[in-house]
Design a protein around this motif. Structure first.
Motif, PDB file in Angstrom:
ATOM      1  N   HIS A  34      19.082  58.043   6.608  1.00 27.96           N
ATOM      2  CA  HIS A  34      19.354  59.465   6.404  1.00 27.96           C
ATOM      3  C   HIS A  34      19.887  60.076   7.696  1.00 27.96           C
ATOM      4  CE1 HIS A  34      18.964  63.078   3.988  1.00 27.96           C
ATOM      5  NE2 HIS A  34      18.433  63.699   5.027  1.00 27.96           N
ATOM      6  N   GLY A  35      21.183  60.414   7.700  1.00 28.26           N
ATOM      7  CA  GLY A  35      21.795  60.965   8.916  1.00 28.26           C
ATOM      8  C   GLY A  35      22.684  59.972   9.635  1.00 28.26           C
ATOM      9  N   ILE A  36      22.859  58.776   9.040  1.00 27.52           N
ATOM     10  CA  ILE A  36      23.727  57.748   9.633  1.00 27.52           C
ATOM     11  C   ILE A  36      25.099  57.799   8.950  1.00 27.52           C
ATOM     12  CG2 ILE A  36      24.011  55.245   9.970  1.00 27.52           C
ATOM     13  CD1 ILE A  36      21.654  56.355  11.549  1.00 27.52           C
ATOM     14  N   ALA A  37      26.161  57.604   9.721  1.00 22.93           N
ATOM     15  CA  ALA A  37      27.522  57.646   9.159  1.00 22.93           C
ATOM     16  C   ALA A  37      27.656  56.654   7.997  1.00 22.93           C
ATOM     17  CB  ALA A  37      28.534  57.313  10.255  1.00 22.93           C
ATOM     18  N   PRO A  38      28.299  57.075   6.898  1.00 16.49           N
ATOM     19  CA  PRO A  38      28.370  56.244   5.688  1.00 16.49           C
ATOM     20  C   PRO A  38      28.982  54.857   5.900  1.00 16.49           C
ATOM     21  CG  PRO A  38      29.087  58.479   5.198  1.00 16.49           C
ATOM     22  CD  PRO A  38      28.874  58.421   6.681  1.00 16.49           C
ATOM     23  N   ASP A  39      30.001  54.740   6.760  1.00 18.47           N
ATOM     24  CA  ASP A  39      30.597  53.404   6.944  1.00 18.47           C
ATOM     25  C   ASP A  39      29.627  52.471   7.669  1.00 18.47           C
ATOM     26  OD1 ASP A  39      31.290  55.178   9.281  1.00 18.47           O
ATOM     27  OD2 ASP A  39      32.053  53.298  10.087  1.00 18.47           O
ATOM     28  N   ILE A  40      28.731  53.032   8.460  1.00 18.45           N
ATOM     29  CA  ILE A  40      27.719  52.197   9.124  1.00 18.45           C
ATOM     30  C   ILE A  40      26.690  51.730   8.093  1.00 18.45           C
ATOM     31  CG2 ILE A  40      25.871  52.187  10.858  1.00 18.45           C
ATOM     32  CD1 ILE A  40      27.587  54.024  12.570  1.00 18.45           C
ATOM     33  N   VAL A  41      26.325  52.642   7.193  1.00 18.69           N
ATOM     34  CA  VAL A  41      25.401  52.267   6.110  1.00 18.69           C
ATOM     35  C   VAL A  41      25.996  51.112   5.302  1.00 18.69           C
ATOM     36  CG1 VAL A  41      24.379  53.069   3.942  1.00 18.69           C
ATOM     37  CG2 VAL A  41      24.290  54.530   5.976  1.00 18.69           C
ATOM     38  N   GLU A  42      27.303  51.164   5.043  1.00 14.15           N
ATOM     39  CA  GLU A  42      27.961  50.076   4.295  1.00 14.15           C
ATOM     40  C   GLU A  42      27.832  48.745   5.033  1.00 14.15           C
ATOM     41  OE1 GLU A  42      29.187  49.962   1.249  1.00 14.15           O
ATOM     42  OE2 GLU A  42      28.469  52.023   1.060  1.00 14.15           O
ATOM     43  N   GLN A  43      27.994  48.788   6.347  1.00 17.08           N
ATOM     44  CA  GLN A  43      27.877  47.556   7.142  1.00 17.08           C
ATOM     45  C   GLN A  43      26.441  47.015   7.115  1.00 17.08           C
ATOM     46  OE1 GLN A  43      30.219  45.673   8.553  1.00 17.08           O
ATOM     47  NE2 GLN A  43      31.777  47.062   7.747  1.00 17.08           N
ATOM     48  N   VAL A  44      25.479  47.934   7.089  1.00 16.48           N
ATOM     49  CA  VAL A  44      24.077  47.492   7.005  1.00 16.48           C
ATOM     50  C   VAL A  44      23.827  46.837   5.642  1.00 16.48           C
ATOM     51  CG1 VAL A  44      21.664  48.261   6.978  1.00 16.48           C
ATOM     52  CG2 VAL A  44      23.258  49.200   8.669  1.00 16.48           C
ATOM     53  N   TYR A  45      24.341  47.464   4.584  1.00 14.13           N
ATOM     54  CA  TYR A  45      24.208  46.861   3.250  1.00 14.13           C
ATOM     55  C   TYR A  45      24.720  45.413   3.253  1.00 14.13           C
ATOM     56  CZ  TYR A  45      23.029  51.128   0.569  1.00 14.13           C
ATOM     57  OH  TYR A  45      22.412  52.214   0.045  1.00 14.13           O
ATOM     58  N   ALA A  46      25.851  45.218   3.937  1.00 13.34           N
ATOM     59  CA  ALA A  46      26.479  43.889   3.928  1.00 13.34           C
ATOM     60  C   ALA A  46      25.593  42.832   4.577  1.00 13.34           C
ATOM     61  CB  ALA A  46      27.830  43.953   4.646  1.00 13.34           C
ATOM     62  N   MET A  47      24.655  43.282   5.427  1.00 13.27           N
ATOM     63  CA  MET A  47      23.778  42.333   6.124  1.00 13.27           C
ATOM     64  C   MET A  47      22.520  42.000   5.309  1.00 13.27           C
ATOM     65  SD  MET A  47      21.967  43.066   9.842  1.00 13.27           S
ATOM     66  CE  MET A  47      21.010  44.457   9.237  1.00 13.27           C
ATOM     67  N   LEU A  48      22.202  42.852   4.331  1.00  9.34           N
ATOM     68  CA  LEU A  48      20.899  42.730   3.666  1.00  9.34           C
ATOM     69  C   LEU A  48      20.944  41.779   2.470  1.00  9.34           C
ATOM     70  CD1 LEU A  48      19.818  46.497   3.704  1.00  9.34           C
ATOM     71  CD2 LEU A  48      19.192  44.677   5.316  1.00  9.34           C
ATOM     72  N   PRO A  49      19.792  41.164   2.170  1.00 14.96           N
ATOM     73  CA  PRO A  49      19.726  40.339   0.953  1.00 14.96           C
ATOM     74  C   PRO A  49      20.011  41.201  -0.284  1.00 14.96           C
ATOM     75  CG  PRO A  49      17.686  40.163   2.257  1.00 14.96           C
ATOM     76  CD  PRO A  49      18.532  41.218   2.894  1.00 14.96           C
ATOM     77  N   GLU A  50      20.706  40.607  -1.254  1.00 14.58           N
ATOM     78  CA  GLU A  50      21.154  41.344  -2.436  1.00 14.58           C
ATOM     79  C   GLU A  50      20.004  42.080  -3.137  1.00 14.58           C
ATOM     80  OE1 GLU A  50      23.907  42.264  -3.758  1.00 14.58           O
ATOM     81  OE2 GLU A  50      22.903  43.108  -5.512  1.00 14.58           O
ATOM     82  N   GLU A  51      18.855  41.402  -3.273  1.00 14.89           N
ATOM     83  CA  GLU A  51      17.751  42.024  -4.023  1.00 14.89           C
ATOM     84  C   GLU A  51      17.241  43.289  -3.308  1.00 14.89           C
ATOM     85  OE1 GLU A  51      14.493  39.243  -4.200  1.00 14.89           O
ATOM     86  OE2 GLU A  51      14.629  38.790  -2.063  1.00 14.89           O
ATOM     87  N   LEU A  52      17.336  43.306  -1.983  1.00 15.66           N
ATOM     88  CA  LEU A  52      16.927  44.496  -1.229  1.00 15.66           C
ATOM     89  C   LEU A  52      18.001  45.579  -1.337  1.00 15.66           C
ATOM     90  CD1 LEU A  52      15.169  46.096   0.699  1.00 15.66           C
ATOM     91  CD2 LEU A  52      16.068  44.727   2.604  1.00 15.66           C
ATOM     92  N   ARG A  53      19.245  45.171  -1.165  1.00 16.72           N
ATOM     93  CA  ARG A  53      20.361  46.118  -1.235  1.00 16.72           C
ATOM     94  C   ARG A  53      20.344  46.877  -2.564  1.00 16.72           C
ATOM     95  NH1 ARG A  53      24.640  42.811   0.531  1.00 16.72           N
ATOM     96  NH2 ARG A  53      24.936  42.019  -1.559  1.00 16.72           N
ATOM     97  N   ALA A  54      20.017  46.164  -3.622  1.00 16.85           N
ATOM     98  CA  ALA A  54      20.033  46.760  -4.967  1.00 16.85           C
ATOM     99  C   ALA A  54      18.994  47.869  -5.119  1.00 16.85           C
ATOM    100  CB  ALA A  54      19.788  45.669  -6.008  1.00 16.85           C
ATOM    101  N   ARG A  55      17.934  47.796  -4.327  1.00 16.61           N
ATOM    102  CA  ARG A  55      16.857  48.786  -4.446  1.00 16.61           C
ATOM    103  C   ARG A  55      17.116  50.072  -3.664  1.00 16.61           C
ATOM    104  NH1 ARG A  55      11.329  47.234  -5.713  1.00 16.61           N
ATOM    105  NH2 ARG A  55      11.453  45.264  -6.808  1.00 16.61           N
ATOM    106  N   ILE A  56      18.030  50.014  -2.709  1.00 13.21           N
ATOM    107  CA  ILE A  56      18.110  51.115  -1.739  1.00 13.21           C
ATOM    108  C   ILE A  56      18.685  52.417  -2.317  1.00 13.21           C
ATOM    109  CG2 ILE A  56      19.094  51.821   0.487  1.00 13.21           C
ATOM    110  CD1 ILE A  56      18.564  49.017   1.506  1.00 13.21           C
ATOM    111  N   PRO A  57      19.728  52.367  -3.182  1.00 12.75           N
ATOM    112  CA  PRO A  57      20.238  53.655  -3.692  1.00 12.75           C
ATOM    113  C   PRO A  57      19.158  54.503  -4.366  1.00 12.75           C
ATOM    114  CG  PRO A  57      21.840  51.926  -4.094  1.00 12.75           C
ATOM    115  CD  PRO A  57      20.602  51.242  -3.567  1.00 12.75           C
ATOM    116  N   ALA A  58      18.313  53.910  -5.176  1.00 18.75           N
ATOM    117  CA  ALA A  58      17.242  54.686  -5.832  1.00 18.75           C
ATOM    118  C   ALA A  58      16.242  55.191  -4.789  1.00 18.75           C
ATOM    119  CB  ALA A  58      16.531  53.827  -6.876  1.00 18.75           C
ATOM    120  N   ALA A  59      15.961  54.358  -3.793  1.00 15.49           N
ATOM    121  CA  ALA A  59      15.028  54.779  -2.737  1.00 15.49           C
ATOM    122  C   ALA A  59      15.621  55.937  -1.939  1.00 15.49           C
ATOM    123  CB  ALA A  59      14.709  53.603  -1.810  1.00 15.49           C
ATOM    124  N   ARG A  60      16.950  55.934  -1.760  1.00 20.21           N
ATOM    125  CA  ARG A  60      17.589  57.034  -1.019  1.00 20.21           C
ATOM    126  C   ARG A  60      17.517  58.334  -1.830  1.00 20.21           C
ATOM    127  NH1 ARG A  60      22.934  56.096   2.246  1.00 20.21           N
ATOM    128  NH2 ARG A  60      21.839  57.586   3.566  1.00 20.21           N
TER     129      ARG A  60
END
Ligand code: FE2
Ligand code: FE2
Length: 227
Positions: free
Chosen positions: A172-198
């Motif tokens: 929350h408060g991080i530039a969106p393109d950086i968030v995209e790069q973080v998503y790219a590093m995370l395991p798929e099952e974790l990445r899938a959970r984050i939008p609802a958590a946000r």
């Protein structure tokens, strides 16, 4: 602030360094929010007292958990590869032992917000201690974490939910393109959970702070809210 590192590596990718610094950003961001919220309460607006008190408990657990993860995981791993970092890391672990009792005192202060002086004093003291502590970690240790890209897959469903909440908080408060790069590093099952958590985290911001408004930063230092 000229020595503040970028969240992304020089090649534009995210790493474990990015994730760790996003947490630092979250601690700085939230301490500033607590200071503002306490000011509002001191001025007689008590509508959010209960929510702010609950949020303090989350902050306490979050910062304590961050210290444990560093003391038991990140720090030993760095010392194992870079003996030259040992003295710095011993100093940082000693800081953790100084900061954690302050969190305990914060519990007592936030439990009674009929006067906000004690809670505000704790917030200010934490801001002072963390300003130096986090800057040392970012200057001395972050360079060792730039090559670490493998985020460990959460071992079970409970851990998955906790990590998703943690990333929602720290993004929350991080530039969106950086968030995209973080998503790219995370395991798929974790990445899938984050939008609802946000989405859930945005609701929590509204409840606790009365707003979801945030700046957009590319470093571990929160951007100003801009009005
Ligand atoms: Fe630390
Ligand atoms: Fe840290």
């Amino acid at each position: 602030m000229s020595n503040v590192p970028n969240l992304l590596n020089d090649d534009g990718t995210a790493s474990i360094a990015t994730a760790l610094m996003m947490s630092h950003h979250g601690f700085r961001r939230d301490l500033a929010r607590f200071a503002r919220a306490l000011d509002t309460i001191a001025n007689g607006d008590e509508a959010r007292v209960g929510a702010v008190r609950e949020e303090w408990q989350r902050f306490h657990m979050g910062l304590h958990g961050h210290h444990e993860a560093e003391d038991n995981g990140v720090f030993p791993s760095i010392v194992g590869q870079h003996e030259s970092a040992r003295a710095t890391i011993e100093g940082l672990s000693a800081d953790h032992r100084r900061i954690d009792p302050l969190l305990e005192r914060g519990d007592a202060a936030f439990a009674d917000l009929s006067t906000t002086d004690a809670a505000l004093a704790i917030v200010r003291e934490l801001q002072d201690l963390l300003a130096e502590h986090l800057a040392i970690e970012e200057r001395e240790l972050i360079p060792f974490l730039r090559d670490a890209k493998a985020f460990p897959p959460p071992p079970n469903d409970e851990a998955l939910a906790l990590y998703a909440q943690g990333f929602a908080w720290s993004m929350h408060g991080i530039a969106p393109d950086i968030v995209e790069q973080v998503y790219a590093m995370l395991p798929e099952e974790l990445r899938a959970r984050i939008p609802a958590a946000r989405a859930a985290f945005e609701e929590r911001c509204e409840r606790v702070w009365g707003s979801t408004k945030t700046g957009t930063t590319r470093t571990p230092i929160p951007a100003p809210l801009g009005g």
